[in-house]
Design a protein around this motif. Sequence first.
Motif, mmCIF file in Angstrom:
data_model
loop_
_atom_site.group_PDB
_atom_site.id
_atom_site.type_symbol
_atom_site.label_atom_id
_atom_site.label_comp_id
_atom_site.label_asym_id
_atom_site.label_seq_id
_atom_site.Cartn_x
_atom_site.Cartn_y
_atom_site.Cartn_z
ATOM 1 N N GLY A 42 0.857 -1.127 0.153
ATOM 2 C CA GLY A 42 -0.072 0.022 -0.038
ATOM 3 C C GLY A 42 0.971 1.308 -0.190
ATOM 4 N N ASP A 43 1.977 1.367 -0.101
ATOM 5 C CA ASP A 43 2.939 2.447 -0.082
ATOM 6 C C ASP A 43 3.741 2.138 -1.356
ATOM 7 N N SER A 44 4.334 3.338 -1.677
ATOM 8 C CA SER A 44 5.346 3.639 -2.760
ATOM 9 C C SER A 44 6.490 3.016 -2.751
ATOM 10 N N LEU A 45 7.351 2.717 -3.615
ATOM 11 C CA LEU A 45 8.577 1.985 -3.390
ATOM 12 C C LEU A 45 9.549 3.081 -2.365
ATOM 13 N N THR A 46 9.492 4.188 -2.541
ATOM 14 C CA THR A 46 10.310 4.926 -1.504
ATOM 15 C C THR A 46 9.904 4.967 -0.087
ATOM 16 N N ASP A 47 8.779 4.329 0.143
ATOM 17 C CA ASP A 47 8.179 4.454 1.491
ATOM 18 C C ASP A 47 8.215 3.391 2.200
ATOM 19 N N ILE A 48 8.993 2.242 1.639
ATOM 20 C CA ILE A 48 9.273 0.882 2.314
ATOM 21 C C ILE A 48 10.604 0.691 2.527
ATOM 22 N N ASN A 49 10.936 -0.256 3.486
ATOM 23 C CA ASN A 49 12.404 -0.661 3.801
ATOM 24 C C ASN A 49 12.430 -2.171 3.871
ATOM 25 N N PRO A 50 13.398 -2.717 3.516
ATOM 26 C CA PRO A 50 13.562 -4.195 3.850
ATOM 27 C C PRO A 50 13.819 -4.509 5.195
ATOM 28 N N TYR A 51 13.182 -5.415 5.561
ATOM 29 C CA TYR A 51 13.398 -6.120 7.081
ATOM 30 C C TYR A 51 13.877 -7.354 7.029
ATOM 31 N N GLN A 52 14.748 -7.769 8.096
ATOM 32 C CA GLN A 52 15.325 -9.154 8.135
ATOM 33 C C GLN A 52 15.118 -9.378 9.683
ATOM 34 N N PHE A 53 14.312 -10.689 9.855
ATOM 35 C CA PHE A 53 14.462 -11.217 11.295
ATOM 36 C C PHE A 53 15.422 -12.295 11.353
ATOM 37 N N SER A 54 15.691 -12.476 12.495
ATOM 38 C CA SER A 54 16.595 -13.765 12.775
ATOM 39 C C SER A 54 16.495 -14.471 13.982
ATOM 40 N N GLU A 55 16.621 -15.648 13.844
ATOM 41 C CA GLU A 55 16.029 -16.404 15.302
ATOM 42 C C GLU A 55 16.793 -17.731 15.291
ATOM 43 N N GLU A 56 16.793 -18.370 16.433
ATOM 44 C CA GLU A 56 17.555 -19.681 16.663
ATOM 45 C C GLU A 56 16.925 -20.398 17.506
ATOM 46 N N ASP A 57 16.818 -21.691 17.370
ATOM 47 C CA ASP A 57 16.504 -22.909 18.572
ATOM 48 C C ASP A 57 17.376 -23.607 18.999
#
Length: 188
Positions: free
Chosen positions: A34-49
């Motif tokens: 719902g946003d333009s390309l300039t209004d988004i950011n990449p997110y990276q989530f990391s987890e371990e077990d």
Amino acid sequence: KSIKRWTKRQDEEIYRLVWYIDATADYVRRGWLGDSLTDINPYQFSEEDFAGCSDTQRSTSGTLACVKGKNTFFPITAQSKRQTCVSTYTAEAEIVAAFTALKSTGMPLLSLVDGLSALKRGMPVAGPASSLSSHHVMQFRLDNTATIDIIRTGRNLTLRHLHRTHGVSIAWLHEQCSGERISVTYVH
């Protein structure tokens, strides 16, 4: 791993796996834009077990890469992968998971978002990295403050062996996360 000595336990495990696949067949990954390309950011989530496998005591690395904005959440990829050897500390397993996440999905996602931004601006995508300069910042989210401290300082004397055992470089993580392109923050 136990094909030669199949036991009742393997029968139960395969039954649980097939039951899970059948029970979750209608699960889908959903996203919205719902946003333009300039209004988004990449997110990276990391987890371990940590030591999640009861047989081998190996940990599992988990990662989610997505793009987010005020009116956007679109998952790009998710991964769950058993680590290559046993970790002796939670922070060790977290560093391995963070390294795997950033190297396998985070950096390519950042390149993808930069490339799309360049295309939108009418710039050629091929060429030196400086031509892809963008305002996008990878939001790298971790849930372990000790791991964040190790990444920020680039040092930890108790984990000097990571490059030999797991093939993980704390220095590489520190170098990538020290610039302006990746913001490492804690998430509960």
